[in-house]
Design a protein around this motif. Structure first.
Motif, PDB file in Angstrom:
ATOM      1  N   ALA A   1      -2.346   5.928  17.338  1.00  0.00           N
ATOM      2  CA  ALA A   1      -1.207   6.531  16.654  1.00  0.00           C
ATOM      3  C   ALA A   1      -0.821   5.780  15.379  1.00  0.00           C
TER       4      ALA A   1
ATOM      5  N   PRO B   1       2.385   9.224  13.921  1.00  0.00           N
ATOM      6  CA  PRO B   1       3.199   9.842  14.973  1.00  0.00           C
ATOM      7  C   PRO B   1       4.334   8.928  15.429  1.00  0.00           C
TER       8      PRO B   1
ATOM      9  N   ARG C   1      11.364   1.925  16.084  1.00  0.00           N
ATOM     10  CA  ARG C   1      10.499   3.072  15.833  1.00  0.00           C
ATOM     11  C   ARG C   1       9.581   2.734  14.664  1.00  0.00           C
TER      12      ARG C   1
ATOM     13  N   PHE D   1       1.423  -1.220  15.263  1.00  0.00           N
ATOM     14  CA  PHE D   1       2.603  -1.717  15.969  1.00  0.00           C
ATOM     15  C   PHE D   1       2.820  -3.168  15.548  1.00  0.00           C
TER      16      PHE D   1
ATOM     17  N   ARG E   1       6.345   6.445  17.476  1.00  0.00           N
ATOM     18  CA  ARG E   1       5.881   5.410  18.409  1.00  0.00           C
ATOM     19  C   ARG E   1       6.862   4.245  18.377  1.00  0.00           C
TER      20      ARG E   1
ATOM     21  N   GLY F   1       3.948   8.685  28.678  1.00  0.00           N
ATOM     22  CA  GLY F   1       3.502   8.327  27.339  1.00  0.00           C
ATOM     23  C   GLY F   1       2.093   8.783  27.056  1.00  0.00           C
TER      24      GLY F   1
ATOM     25  N   TRP G   1       4.173   1.583  22.621  1.00  0.00           N
ATOM     26  CA  TRP G   1       4.293   2.824  23.373  1.00  0.00           C
ATOM     27  C   TRP G   1       4.378   4.026  22.450  1.00  0.00           C
ATOM     28  N   THR G   2       3.550   5.044  22.743  1.00  0.00           N
ATOM     29  CA  THR G   2       3.652   6.347  22.090  1.00  0.00           C
ATOM     30  C   THR G   2       4.173   7.330  23.129  1.00  0.00           C
TER      31      THR G   2
ATOM     32  N   ASP H   1       7.044   4.326  13.134  1.00  0.00           N
ATOM     33  CA  ASP H   1       6.663   5.298  12.104  1.00  0.00           C
ATOM     34  C   ASP H   1       7.729   5.496  11.042  1.00  0.00           C
TER      35      ASP H   1
END
Length: 310
Positions: free
Chosen positions: A47, A212, A202, A50, A214, A253, A176-177, A204
């Protein structure tokens, strides 16, 4: 004094190496990890990225300019305090650490297993877990966490001195997504000191990030200590549940990974940036002044100045 070895290529080690190299010394850094930077770390997933180590730098604009060399973006969501704001590395913290290491002799996947006094009582000799090679230096700077430095020193017959006073807190971090949509207005959450979760961000919506929706979720020191030896898969499920409850969404998730930082934050620092432990042997890290990146950077510069002065 010409040849200097630095054990640990995190913020303090890289800061010291840049200062010493600029002053004309031959500097080699050794790190047991696969890349330099330590907790200046980001992880790439399907995604996107992070920030699973340092979440942001709290610094003044002048500090951000000096440390970031044009690779830091202001994060307006972080409340300014005492002239400092929040700053993010662009495109990720991995890239900033790589920028700091550019031009330096950094040898990753090198775990220092033994320290020995050099020949004729001069300098130091390093031995490694991964190879039979040795490295001789005129001066040695240790920048790894004190629980890792103390056994090395003890095996060489060197008393740790005030290093034994330092205390660290661990940290479990979740990348985590979520399957459920996130609250539209949500940017980040800082938990109370006694709460299970210390931080949710968050990814993104951060400046310079995309992809997306995440989340990076960091547990509190208390929760991380209580659950330190959990399997990573179990820790991920526990943190998903806690974060979902905090945000009012489902706990399922599309992807979830947990990472444990055993020595994440200094809870009891030394109060001084660098210690000299013996003949041309020094220690500096975030254990000196505290866990903020700017403080760890200052510790590296202070160590470089002391080494050069001797």
């Amino acid at each position: 004094m010409n040849t200097i070895a630095i054990v640990g290529a995190g913020v303090t080690g890289l800061s010291a190496a840049r200062s010493l190299t600029a002053a004309g010394y031959a500097v080699t850094l050794f790190d047991k990890g696969r890349r330099p930077g330590g907790r200046m770390a980001s992880r790439e997933g399907a995604a996107g990225s992070f920030d699973h180590g340092v979440q942001y730098l709290r610094a003044t604009a002048a500090e951000a300019d000096a440390i970031g060399a044009g690779q830091l973006l202001s994060w307006p969501a972080i409340t300014p305090r005492d002239g400092t704001g929040g700053w993010l590395a662009a495109p990720t913290f991995n890239h900033l650490a790589r920028h700091w290491a550019n031009g330096l002799d950094v040898r990753c996947s090198h775990t220092v297993s033994t320290l020995q006094p050099g020949a004729a009582g001069h300098g130091w000799r390093l031995r490694f877990a991964e190879t039979d090679a040795v490295f001789d230096c005129d001066a040695l700077l240790l920048t790894l966490p004190t629980p890792q430095a103390i056994p090395l020193l003890a095996a060489a017959g060197i008393a740790p001195g005030r290093l034994a006073e330092v205390r660290y807190d661990p940290n479990w971090t979740l990348m985590w997504t979520p399957a459920d949509p996130l609250p539209a207005s949500f940017s980040h959450h800082a938990g109370a000191a006694d709460a299970p979760l210390a931080w949710i961000a968050r990814e993104d919506l951060k400046p310079g990030r995309s992809g997306p929706p995440r989340l990076t979720v960091q547990a509190s020191a208390r929760w991380s200590t209580m659950h330190l030896e959990l399997p990573a898969e179990t820790a991920a499920l526990e943190l998903q549940s806690l974060a979902a409850r905090q945000l009012g969404i489902g706990s399922s998730g599309l992807a979830a990974t947990a990472h444990r930082w055993r020595y994440a934050f200094v809870s009891r620092p030394l109060g001084e940036p660098v210690l000299t432990l013996g003949r041309d042997l020094h220690y500096a890290s975030d254990a000196g002044l505290g866990s903020r990146v700017t403080l760890a950077w200052q510790a590296g510069r202070a160590a470089a100045a002391r080494i050069a002065a001797r």
